[in-house]
Design a protein around this motif. Structure first.
Motif, PDB file in Angstrom:
ATOM      1  N   ASP A   2       0.811  -1.214   0.000  1.00 22.68           N
ATOM      2  CA  ASP A   2       0.000   0.000   0.000  1.00 22.68           C
ATOM      3  C   ASP A   2       0.849   1.271   0.000  1.00 22.68           C
ATOM      4  O   ASP A   2       0.378   2.338   0.355  1.00 22.68           O
ATOM      5  CB  ASP A   2      -0.913   0.012   1.229  1.00 22.68           C
ATOM      6  CG  ASP A   2      -2.018  -1.007   1.104  1.00 22.68           C
ATOM      7  OD1 ASP A   2      -2.338  -1.370  -0.021  1.00 22.68           O
ATOM      8  OD2 ASP A   2      -2.545  -1.426   2.145  1.00 22.68           O
ATOM      9  N   TYR A   4       2.015   3.181  -2.306  1.00 23.77           N
ATOM     10  CA  TYR A   4       1.906   4.138  -3.393  1.00 23.77           C
ATOM     11  C   TYR A   4       0.585   4.902  -3.325  1.00 23.77           C
ATOM     12  O   TYR A   4      -0.466   4.347  -3.614  1.00 23.77           O
ATOM     13  CB  TYR A   4       2.002   3.432  -4.743  1.00 23.77           C
ATOM     14  CG  TYR A   4       3.223   2.556  -4.912  1.00 23.77           C
ATOM     15  CD1 TYR A   4       4.504   3.106  -4.930  1.00 23.77           C
ATOM     16  CD2 TYR A   4       3.091   1.181  -5.061  1.00 23.77           C
ATOM     17  CE1 TYR A   4       5.615   2.309  -5.093  1.00 23.77           C
ATOM     18  CE2 TYR A   4       4.207   0.379  -5.229  1.00 23.77           C
ATOM     19  CZ  TYR A   4       5.472   0.947  -5.243  1.00 23.77           C
ATOM     20  OH  TYR A   4       6.568   0.153  -5.402  1.00 23.77           O
ATOM     21  N   ALA A   6      -1.656   5.631  -1.424  1.00 21.68           N
ATOM     22  CA  ALA A   6      -2.810   5.195  -0.642  1.00 21.68           C
ATOM     23  C   ALA A   6      -2.757   5.752   0.776  1.00 21.68           C
ATOM     24  O   ALA A   6      -1.690   5.844   1.386  1.00 21.68           O
ATOM     25  CB  ALA A   6      -2.875   3.668  -0.600  1.00 21.68           C
ATOM     26  N   HIS A  10      -7.867   4.011   2.224  1.00 20.54           N
ATOM     27  CA  HIS A  10      -7.600   2.978   1.233  1.00 20.54           C
ATOM     28  C   HIS A  10      -7.187   1.663   1.900  1.00 20.54           C
ATOM     29  O   HIS A  10      -7.564   0.581   1.447  1.00 20.54           O
ATOM     30  CB  HIS A  10      -6.496   3.432   0.276  1.00 20.54           C
ATOM     31  CG  HIS A  10      -6.870   4.618  -0.556  1.00 20.54           C
ATOM     32  ND1 HIS A  10      -6.308   5.860  -0.363  1.00 20.54           N
ATOM     33  CD2 HIS A  10      -7.769   4.756  -1.573  1.00 20.54           C
ATOM     34  CE1 HIS A  10      -6.824   6.709  -1.233  1.00 20.54           C
ATOM     35  NE2 HIS A  10      -7.717   6.077  -1.968  1.00 20.54           N
ATOM     36  N   LEU A  68      -8.648   5.774  -7.368  1.00 24.50           N
ATOM     37  CA  LEU A  68      -7.685   4.918  -6.684  1.00 24.50           C
ATOM     38  C   LEU A  68      -8.419   3.893  -5.824  1.00 24.50           C
ATOM     39  O   LEU A  68      -8.057   2.710  -5.800  1.00 24.50           O
ATOM     40  CB  LEU A  68      -6.729   5.756  -5.831  1.00 24.50           C
ATOM     41  CG  LEU A  68      -5.690   4.967  -5.018  1.00 24.50           C
ATOM     42  CD1 LEU A  68      -4.880   4.036  -5.915  1.00 24.50           C
ATOM     43  CD2 LEU A  68      -4.761   5.932  -4.273  1.00 24.50           C
ATOM     44  N   THR A  71      -9.785   1.301  -8.026  1.00 21.61           N
ATOM     45  CA  THR A  71      -8.714   0.388  -8.453  1.00 21.61           C
ATOM     46  C   THR A  71      -8.440  -0.658  -7.383  1.00 21.61           C
ATOM     47  O   THR A  71      -8.279  -1.852  -7.681  1.00 21.61           O
ATOM     48  CB  THR A  71      -7.439   1.193  -8.758  1.00 21.61           C
ATOM     49  OG1 THR A  71      -7.660   1.993  -9.923  1.00 21.61           O
ATOM     50  CG2 THR A  71      -6.253   0.275  -9.012  1.00 21.61           C
ATOM     51  N   ARG A 295       2.311  -1.948 -10.392  1.00 20.11           N
ATOM     52  CA  ARG A 295       1.503  -1.312  -9.351  1.00 20.11           C
ATOM     53  C   ARG A 295       1.741   0.195  -9.325  1.00 20.11           C
ATOM     54  O   ARG A 295       0.799   0.986  -9.208  1.00 20.11           O
ATOM     55  CB  ARG A 295       1.824  -1.921  -7.988  1.00 20.11           C
ATOM     56  CG  ARG A 295       0.900  -1.454  -6.877  1.00 20.11           C
ATOM     57  CD  ARG A 295       1.350  -1.932  -5.514  1.00 20.11           C
ATOM     58  NE  ARG A 295       1.568  -3.357  -5.496  1.00 20.11           N
ATOM     59  CZ  ARG A 295       2.739  -3.920  -5.223  1.00 20.11           C
ATOM     60  NH1 ARG A 295       3.793  -3.182  -4.949  1.00 20.11           N
ATOM     61  NH2 ARG A 295       2.856  -5.229  -5.207  1.00 20.11           N
ATOM     62  N   TYR A 299      -1.297   2.863  -9.923  1.00 17.94           N
ATOM     63  CA  TYR A 299      -1.726   3.783  -8.877  1.00 17.94           C
ATOM     64  C   TYR A 299      -1.422   5.232  -9.249  1.00 17.94           C
ATOM     65  O   TYR A 299      -2.195   6.149  -8.936  1.00 17.94           O
ATOM     66  CB  TYR A 299      -1.059   3.432  -7.550  1.00 17.94           C
ATOM     67  CG  TYR A 299      -1.586   2.185  -6.877  1.00 17.94           C
ATOM     68  CD1 TYR A 299      -2.462   1.319  -7.538  1.00 17.94           C
ATOM     69  CD2 TYR A 299      -1.208   1.862  -5.587  1.00 17.94           C
ATOM     70  CE1 TYR A 299      -2.934   0.172  -6.917  1.00 17.94           C
ATOM     71  CE2 TYR A 299      -1.680   0.716  -4.948  1.00 17.94           C
ATOM     72  CZ  TYR A 299      -2.542  -0.130  -5.628  1.00 17.94           C
ATOM     73  OH  TYR A 299      -3.010  -1.257  -5.009  1.00 17.94           O
ATOM     74  N   HIS A 303      -4.247   8.102  -9.496  1.00 23.76           N
ATOM     75  CA  HIS A 303      -4.040   9.225  -8.576  1.00 23.76           C
ATOM     76  C   HIS A 303      -4.144  10.539  -9.338  1.00 23.76           C
ATOM     77  O   HIS A 303      -4.814  11.490  -8.878  1.00 23.76           O
ATOM     78  CB  HIS A 303      -2.672   9.108  -7.910  1.00 23.76           C
ATOM     79  CG  HIS A 303      -2.248  10.334  -7.163  1.00 23.76           C
ATOM     80  ND1 HIS A 303      -2.799  10.708  -5.964  1.00 23.76           N
ATOM     81  CD2 HIS A 303      -1.324  11.289  -7.469  1.00 23.76           C
ATOM     82  CE1 HIS A 303      -2.250  11.835  -5.545  1.00 23.76           C
ATOM     83  NE2 HIS A 303      -1.350  12.213  -6.439  1.00 23.76           N
TER      84      HIS A 303
END
Length: 398
Positions: A2, A4, A6, A10, A68, A71, A295, A299, A303
């Motif tokens: 997580d 990136y 987040a 999230h 995000l 996703t 990933r 992201y 974003h």
């Protein structure tokens, strides 16, 4: 996982979706694989979790968590079942056309039940003779008083057999300004869903055919003005389709690596775990590198979309990188599993089949590369993410 872009919200969302997927979806996978057909009950159960409302404003009953968050939802479902991840991504694609082109009345009518999971939307653009060439479509709509009469055929419609509301783009005149979009309820006379056909993968998900035979639709069901159909099709594909398919690929990719590392820890050769073999360790390292890069690309792109920034190129690249990387890692995983990977008592062959389903929708890898070349050359035709930035930006989340 997580690290990136987040935030805490999230992280909580990921845990919620993962728990649901492992508890409710995973036990149903053997039945879906055996039946090789759409799982209607599970599709409805997933929808009722409220996750289809991630990109719907709270004014219309959505959670407004953003792209995000969307996703992460699709990724976590796809990590367990590519079919259910695909179901949510197709529904989210159906959301796009109403969010961006729906009238106030259409939004009030349809977005709340979609957000609640009581309505599964689709988008129907592709035709058998034109494929990804949108301007080559031949299905028509002819104005007749207060109605339009639709005729033609659409193929590869995600959620075709569970959809309640189809967003259909058809021809109302010549050229690029001759396409128009309509909302067509699934029970409208003159609309028929084609027989479900078995597919290589994504068992539990349906992407079939819609047949329109003098299907009469009120003019009030038109999305935007006559001639807006091309914008409906392109913006939905660019802003939602590529991002959504990226998320499915990312979830499948994670499952591939997790399953393969478990296999390498349990399987022994020469008195040591399989991953002690240099050739196997190199493959695992390559898969890990691919996943990290994929990933980050995924992201980062969404974003930017949440921030209302131009990001068409990033969305194209994310789809390209994630699809190609997932397929490459699936092949490496099959090589590591060797003959053991060919049997259905392990999920690795399912991941390989499911990963290939992400290649064609919203543009093949060649299409993404051609569009990225236009970006490099400065010949691209503008950015949908910039044109619709006021609508795609929802709320900041932490």
């Amino acid at each position: 996982m997580d690290g990136y872009f987040a935030g805490r919200l999230h992280h909580r969302l990921r845990a919620e979706v993962r728990d649901f997927a492992e508890r409710e979806v995973a036990p149903r996978i053997p039945a879906m694989e055996a039946a090789r057909s759409v799982h209607r009950e599970l599709s409805r159960l997933v929808a009722r979790q409220g996750w289809l409302g991630a990109t719907i404003s709270s004014d219309y009953g959505g959670t407004a968590l953003g792209h995000l968050a969307k996703t992460i939802i699709i990724e976590e479902l796809s990590r367990v079942s590519g079919a259910m991840g695909a179901m949510v991504q197709a529904s989210q694609l159906g959301v796009a056309k109403i969010v961006h082109f729906g009238s106030d009345e259409q939004k009030k009518t349809w977005l709340p039940p979609i957000a609640a999971g009581d309505c599964l939307p689709t988008i129907a653009v592709t035709e058998p003779e034109s494929g990804g060439h949108v301007l080559g479509m031949s299905a028509t709509a002819v104005r007749d008083g207060d109605d339009y009469v639709l005729n033609g055929r659409k193929v590869y419609v995600g959620n075709s057999h569970v959809g309640d509301l189809h967003g259909v783009v058809v021809r109302t005149g010549p050229g690029s300004h001759g396409l128009t979009a309509f909302l067509v309820e699934s029970d409208r006379p003159g609309l028929r869903v084609g027989d479900e056909k078995p597919t290589m993968g994504l068992h539990g998900f349906s992407f079939g055919e819609l047949h329109f035979d003098d299907c009469r639709v009120p003019a009030d069901n038109r999305l935007g003005a006559e001639g807006d159909g091309l914008a409906v099709a392109y913006s939905s594909s660019v802003l939602y389709g590529r991002a959504n398919l990226t998320a499915v690929s990312l979830g499948i990719h994670r499952a591939i690596l997790e399953e393969t590392t478990r296999f390498c820890e349990r399987r022994h050769r020469y008195g040591k775990p399989l991953h002690e073999l240099p050739s196997v360790k190199l493959k695992l390292g390559t898969m890990q590198s691919r996943l990290m890069t994929s990933r980050l690309a995924a992201y980062h792109a969404v974003h930017l979309l949440d921030e209302g920034m131009p990001c068409d190129a990033e969305l194209m690249n994310a789809k390209l990188v994630n699809v190609e990387a997932a397929i490459d890692s699936a092949r490496n995983a099959m090589e590591i599993h060797a003959a053991a990977g060919l049997f259905t008592d392990r999920p690795i062959e399912r991941y390989l089949r499911d990963a290939h389903h992400m290649f064609a929708p919203a543009g093949t890898s060649d299409v993404q590369l051609l569009r990225l070349a236009e970006v490099a050359l400065g010949t691209d035709k503008g950015q949908w993410s910039q044109r619709l930035s006021d609508e795609v930006r929802l709320v900041p989340v932490g």
